[in-house]
Scaffold this motif. Structure first.
Motif: not given
Length: 300
Positions: A284-300
């Motif tokens: 029953g959910d409806r979705f909108l997508h929002v981009p995730l901003k990731v700092p350049k050079g940061v490693v996860f």
């Protein structure tokens, strides 16, 4: 045909958007231009108070809404076009066509790809794609579409009597002009669009898509229009004597430092659908997508 429409100006303060109900007094036919659907980003929730006020205005005046008109695919608010269409149809009124400029297909495809939207989710979102210089009737009124690119490639304006509804092409003289850094935006094209508007008779009223009153108080005396003559004399970015070269250089530099609109991701996904809700998923959910901003050079 009569040339003097009734223009109702309806300001939505959260997004500083002007909505317009333009009517033929003789026949009570009317159109709604750039209607707003309320959206709360903190709750990720839509509501309909602003759109319902437009419906009440039309009912109180006995108007039959024949078209719901978008000047372009907005990046700063969600359109109420589909909601209004459904409400009017449910009330027993004729189904008004949702209309937008014919170049919307390129805008739809571009942002559908960016946000991962299936074509089936936005196909047929608009009932009528408006051609350049197309002439249509609002009761006994004659209206003409003008292609006004620059802010966006699909951008249209509408001349109805001695009035032009210019969307986000230019703003009131103290605000100036719209940004041109969206995909396929162009300061060169916007300059030419401004000259097209300035070529209209000097007494014509230019109704804008937004106003941003001085001091940032959106609830204090927003102004819906100024005349062509006032724009040519006073527009802070485009007044008479401004060269295309100077404007293009300034606009490009200015746009390079602007933040993206607050509701850009929600608005674009919603508006390329003509205001239809995203398809319902299992559960029953409806979705909108929002981009995730990731700092350049940061490693996860």
């Amino acid at each position: 045909m009569s040339s003097e429409p009734i223009v109702h100006t309806c300001f939505e303060p959260d997004t500083c958007t002007w909505q317009y109900v333009v009517a033929d007094l003789e026949t009570k036919a009317a159109v709604i231009i750039d209607p707003v659907l309320d959206f709360d980003p903190a709750k990720n929730a839509i509501s309909t108070a602003t759109a319902d006020a437009l419906l009440s205005l039309a009912k109180e005046n006995g108007y039959t809404i024949t078209r719901l008109i978008e000047t372009h695919a907005h990046a700063d608010h969600l359109t109420a076009a589909h909601y209004l269409q459904r409400q009017l149809e449910a009330s027993g009124a004729p189904k008004p066509a949702i209309c937008i400029g014919k170049r919307i297909d390129g805008v739809q495809d571009r942002f559908a790809q960016r946000y991962g939207i299936d074509q089936a989710d936005y196909a047929g979102a608009f009932d009528h794609l408006v051609d350049d210089d197309e002439v249509f009737s609002i009761g006994n009124l004659s209206a003409k579409a003008l292609h006004l690119p620059g802010h966006t490639p699909d951008h249209m304006g509408y001349v109805i009597g001695p009035n032009v509804f210019c969307g986000d092409s230019i703003f009131n003289p103290d605000v100036g002009s719209a940004r041109c850094d969206f995909p396929s935006g162009s300061p060169h094209a916007l300059y030419l669009s401004s000259q097209k508007l300035f070529s209209l008779p000097p007494h014509y009223k230019i109704y804008t898509g937004h106003d941003y009153p001085p001091g940032g108080d959106a609830r204090k005396d927003p102004v819906p229009y100024t005349t062509v003559a006032e724009q040519k004399a006073k527009n802070r970015h485009l007044k008479e004597g401004t060269t295309e070269e100077d404007f293009t250089k300034w606009r490009t530099e200015r746009d390079s430092g602007l933040a993206e609109p607050r509701l850009i991701h929600q608005a674009l996904q919603f508006n390329i659908r003509g205001g239809r809700l995203p398809l319902e998923k299992e559960g029953g959910d409806r979705f909108l997508h929002v981009p995730l901003k990731v700092p350049k050079g940061v490693v996860f």
